[in-house]
Enzyme design. Structure first.
Site, PDB file in Angstrom:
ATOM      1  N   GLU A  80     -31.783 -10.171  98.256  1.00  0.00           N
ATOM      2  CA  GLU A  80     -32.257 -11.035  97.174  1.00  0.00           C
ATOM      3  C   GLU A  80     -33.395 -11.947  97.631  1.00  0.00           C
ATOM      4  OE1 GLU A  80     -29.238 -10.854  98.407  1.00  0.00           O
ATOM      5  OE2 GLU A  80     -28.379 -12.815  98.828  1.00  0.00           O
ATOM      6  N   HIS A 104     -32.241  -0.753 103.648  1.00  0.00           N
ATOM      7  CA  HIS A 104     -31.663  -0.402 102.344  1.00  0.00           C
ATOM      8  C   HIS A 104     -32.859  -0.082 101.440  1.00  0.00           C
ATOM      9  CE1 HIS A 104     -29.175  -0.338  98.877  1.00  0.00           C
ATOM     10  NE2 HIS A 104     -28.778  -1.593  98.803  1.00  0.00           N
ATOM     11  N   GLY A 130     -23.101  -4.468 109.103  1.00  0.00           N
ATOM     12  CA  GLY A 130     -23.949  -4.798 110.238  1.00  0.00           C
ATOM     13  C   GLY A 130     -23.187  -5.040 111.528  1.00  0.00           C
ATOM     14  N   ASP A 187     -26.061   3.980  97.700  1.00  0.00           N
ATOM     15  CA  ASP A 187     -25.456   2.824  98.374  1.00  0.00           C
ATOM     16  C   ASP A 187     -24.860   1.860  97.357  1.00  0.00           C
ATOM     17  OD1 ASP A 187     -25.662   1.346 101.268  1.00  0.00           O
ATOM     18  OD2 ASP A 187     -25.849  -0.105  99.631  1.00  0.00           O
ATOM     19  N   GLU A 227      -2.134  -2.277 103.986  1.00  0.00           N
ATOM     20  CA  GLU A 227      -2.108  -0.939 104.596  1.00  0.00           C
ATOM     21  C   GLU A 227      -3.389  -0.132 104.359  1.00  0.00           C
ATOM     22  OE1 GLU A 227       1.289   1.603 104.251  1.00  0.00           O
ATOM     23  OE2 GLU A 227       2.647  -0.079 103.974  1.00  0.00           O
ATOM     24  N   SER A 248       3.284  11.121 104.525  1.00  0.00           N
ATOM     25  CA  SER A 248       4.512  11.811 104.112  1.00  0.00           C
ATOM     26  C   SER A 248       4.239  12.699 102.901  1.00  0.00           C
ATOM     27  CB  SER A 248       5.587  10.780 103.746  1.00  0.00           C
ATOM     28  OG  SER A 248       5.289  10.208 102.484  1.00  0.00           O
TER      29      SER A 248
HETATM   30  N1  LIG Z   1     -27.733   0.809 104.596  1.00  0.00           N
HETATM   31  C1  LIG Z   1     -26.566   0.213 104.655  1.00  0.00           C
HETATM   32  O1  LIG Z   1     -25.513   0.838 104.664  1.00  0.00           O
HETATM   33  C2  LIG Z   1     -26.526  -1.287 104.702  1.00  0.00           C
HETATM   34  C3  LIG Z   1     -25.313  -1.945 104.873  1.00  0.00           C
HETATM   35  C4  LIG Z   1     -25.296  -3.332 104.902  1.00  0.00           C
HETATM   36  C5  LIG Z   1     -26.490  -4.043 104.771  1.00  0.00           C
HETATM   37  N2  LIG Z   1     -27.663  -3.367 104.622  1.00  0.00           N
HETATM   38  C6  LIG Z   1     -28.924  -4.100 104.465  1.00  0.00           C
HETATM   39  O2  LIG Z   1     -29.212  -4.875 105.626  1.00  0.00           O
HETATM   40  C7  LIG Z   1     -29.945  -6.040 105.232  1.00  0.00           C
HETATM   41  C8  LIG Z   1     -29.273  -7.272 105.812  1.00  0.00           C
HETATM   42  O3  LIG Z   1     -27.925  -7.301 105.410  1.00  0.00           O
HETATM   43  P1  LIG Z   1     -26.832  -8.127 106.253  1.00  0.00           P
HETATM   44  O4  LIG Z   1     -25.509  -7.546 105.907  1.00  0.00           O
HETATM   45  O5  LIG Z   1     -27.235  -8.213 107.675  1.00  0.00           O
HETATM   46  O6  LIG Z   1     -26.985  -9.573 105.599  1.00  0.00           O
HETATM   47  P2  LIG Z   1     -26.429 -10.974 106.130  1.00  0.00           P
HETATM   48  O7  LIG Z   1     -25.456 -10.789 107.244  1.00  0.00           O
HETATM   49  O8  LIG Z   1     -26.015 -11.730 104.918  1.00  0.00           O
HETATM   50  O9  LIG Z   1     -27.727 -11.680 106.786  1.00  0.00           O
HETATM   51  C9  LIG Z   1     -28.725 -12.088 105.964  1.00  0.00           C
HETATM   52  C10 LIG Z   1     -29.821 -12.749 106.779  1.00  0.00           C
HETATM   53  O10 LIG Z   1     -30.861 -13.002 105.828  1.00  0.00           O
HETATM   54  C11 LIG Z   1     -31.359 -14.265 106.080  1.00  0.00           C
HETATM   55  N3  LIG Z   1     -31.948 -14.850 104.867  1.00  0.00           N
HETATM   56  C12 LIG Z   1     -31.333 -15.082 103.681  1.00  0.00           C
HETATM   57  N4  LIG Z   1     -32.217 -15.661 102.836  1.00  0.00           N
HETATM   58  C13 LIG Z   1     -33.395 -15.775 103.516  1.00  0.00           C
HETATM   59  C14 LIG Z   1     -34.660 -16.291 103.195  1.00  0.00           C
HETATM   60  N5  LIG Z   1     -34.919 -16.768 101.987  1.00  0.00           N
HETATM   61  N6  LIG Z   1     -35.627 -16.247 104.141  1.00  0.00           N
HETATM   62  C15 LIG Z   1     -35.389 -15.746 105.358  1.00  0.00           C
HETATM   63  N7  LIG Z   1     -34.181 -15.228 105.730  1.00  0.00           N
HETATM   64  C16 LIG Z   1     -33.209 -15.263 104.816  1.00  0.00           C
HETATM   65  C17 LIG Z   1     -30.163 -15.084 106.524  1.00  0.00           C
HETATM   66  O11 LIG Z   1     -30.709 -16.172 107.175  1.00  0.00           O
HETATM   67  P3  LIG Z   1     -29.872 -17.418 107.776  1.00  0.00           P
HETATM   68  O12 LIG Z   1     -29.358 -16.868 109.072  1.00  0.00           O
HETATM   69  O13 LIG Z   1     -30.938 -18.432 107.917  1.00  0.00           O
HETATM   70  O14 LIG Z   1     -28.804 -17.749 106.789  1.00  0.00           O
HETATM   71  C18 LIG Z   1     -29.451 -14.083 107.417  1.00  0.00           C
HETATM   72  O15 LIG Z   1     -29.952 -14.153 108.730  1.00  0.00           O
HETATM   73  C19 LIG Z   1     -30.026  -6.014 103.717  1.00  0.00           C
HETATM   74  O16 LIG Z   1     -31.239  -5.422 103.334  1.00  0.00           O
HETATM   75  C20 LIG Z   1     -28.867  -5.098 103.339  1.00  0.00           C
HETATM   76  O17 LIG Z   1     -29.015  -4.434 102.102  1.00  0.00           O
HETATM   77  C21 LIG Z   1     -27.704  -2.015 104.597  1.00  0.00           C
END
Ligand SMILES: NC(=O)c1ccc[n+]([C@@H]2O[C@H](COP(=O)([O-])OP(=O)(O)OC[C@H]3O[C@@H](n4cnc5c(N)ncnc54)[C@H](OP(=O)(O)O)[C@@H]3O)[C@@H](O)[C@H]2O)c1
Length: 324
Positions: A80, A104, A130, A187, A227, A248
């Site tokens: 977002e 993504h 992640g 996804d 579970e 089972s």
């Molecule tokens: N392909 C797949 O299966 C899959 C699975 C999961 C996620 N993803 C993708 O991976 C990406 C990251 O996901 P995640 O799970 O790692 O998310 P996350 O753990 O929520 O981490 C989000 C990061 O974004 C930073 N952030 C949020 N708003 C921001 C802003 N305005 N400016 C700069 N940084 C900002 C946060 O910063 P702060 O540390 O400062 O809060 C945090 O470091 C996304 O694009 C997600 O769709 C893909």
């Protein structure tokens, strides 16, 4: 331990990891452990992750500064935030020819980011949470990787995608080609229909039905929620039929009777989900929610914490001698 594959497409390139959450931290640590130097972490001003990145031994600067000096930017911030990160921090500061990597297909599929023509635009997605990108890597494995190329002015986008996925450990298990469109739709649908929305809906509804029928919350929680992990582990390791072989016959017989009825019941809802995802209505709704400060999310989170199923889960976990 399966060795890391060919990383030569990343040789000599400076990589900026934008965001240091679950994926950002795992990608950065895995790339470094795979031998990729020259990584800088880009974070928003005042980010609580600044200290974590520094404690992990990385240089951490603002997104604008990181983007200004990188050959490759891997955007691992929350989806977002991609539109504003691109418009405010990356686009005005990036050197021409800088490649963009996404984990993504969402931002490109729904037009949150519209990169200039000089950028290689790459999907390098480790499929899963992640945190698991790091824990599986540390165990000598990785998560399944998917790559796609949206723009390829350098002619090197595919090689960069594959090398990046090798570097985060996906090459140890399997790397496959997709498109931004396919990955984004699949996804979103998977997490809404099954992995998150569907699973939670079934778990909560079944817990509520059992407790309304007089079953104790603790027992209902164990049978309908706790579970889940054991069955999910079996399916991941052996497939659905392999899971059926491992449980089972009573459980299998009941499940096979129930399967078609439940599938029929959710069919219309699945049609609706897929249609909203494909049309972009879901993405527009999420963008609007985020722009408004996520008021519905706040309400749902507060209400969720107060639900009986959560109380039952907390009570159960507090009584366990060893967390399972
Ligand atoms: N392909 C797949 O299966 C899959 C699975 C999961 C996620 N993803 C993708 O991976 C990406 C990251 O996901 P995640 O799970 O790692 O998310 P996350 O753990 O929520 O981490 C989000 C990061 O974004 C930073 N952030 C949020 N708003 C921001 C802003 N305005 N400016 C700069 N940084 C900002 C946060 O910063 P702060 O540390 O400062 O809060 C945090 O470091 C996304 O694009 C997600 O769709 C893909």
């Amino acid at each position: 331990m399966t060795p890391i594959g060919d990383l030569s497409a990343l040789d000599g390139r400076r990589i900026a990891i934008v965001g240091y959450g679950n994926h950002g931290r795992s990608h950065a640590l895995n790339l470094r452990d795979s031998g990729i130097g020259n990584i800088v972490i880009g974070l928003r001003a005042g980010s609580p992750s600044m200290e974590t990145a520094k404690a992990d031994g990385f240089e951490a600067v603002t997104v604008a500064k990181a983007a200004a000096r990188a050959d490759i930017v891997s955007i691992l911030a929350a989806d977002e935030a991609h539109a504003s990160i691109w418009a405010d921090d990356i686009a005005p500061n990036r050197p021409r020819g800088q490649a963009l990597i996404f984990c993504h297909g969402y931002s490109i599929r729904y037009g949150l980011v519209e990169p200039s023509e000089d950028a290689d635009v790459i999907l390098a997605a480790a499929k899963g949470p992640g945190g698991a990108v790091r824990t599986e890597y540390e165990k000598g494995g990785g998560l399944i990787g998917y790559w796609a190329v949206h723009q390829n002015p350098s002619g090197e986008a595919e090689a960069i995608a594959k090398a990046y996925l090798e570097g985060i450990g996906s090459g140890r298990v399997g790397i496959f080609e997709t498109s931004f469109e396919e990955e984004a739709v699949s996804d979103l649908f998977g997490e809404q229909a099954v992995l998150v929305g569907g699973m939670v809906a079934l778990a909560k509804a079944s817990f509520e039905r059992l407790t309304a029928a007089g079953v104790s919350p603790r027992m209902a929680y164990i049978d309908c929620v706790h579970e889940l992990k054991y069955l999910a582990d079996l399916i991941q390791a052996r497939g659905i039929e392999g899971m059926y072989e491992a449980i089972s016959d009573t459980a299998e017989f009941g499940a096979r009777l129930t399967e078609p009825n439940l599938a029929k019941a959710v069919g219309p809802e699945f049609e609706c989900l897929l249609s909203n995802i494909r049309s972009g209505d879901f993405a527009r709704d999420w963008n609007a929610e985020h722009a408004a400060g996520a008021p519905r999310m706040a309400q749902w989170r507060e209400a969720g914490r107060a639900e009986p199923v959560e109380t039952a889960g907390r009570e159960l976990r507090s009584r366990l001698k060893k967390r399972t």
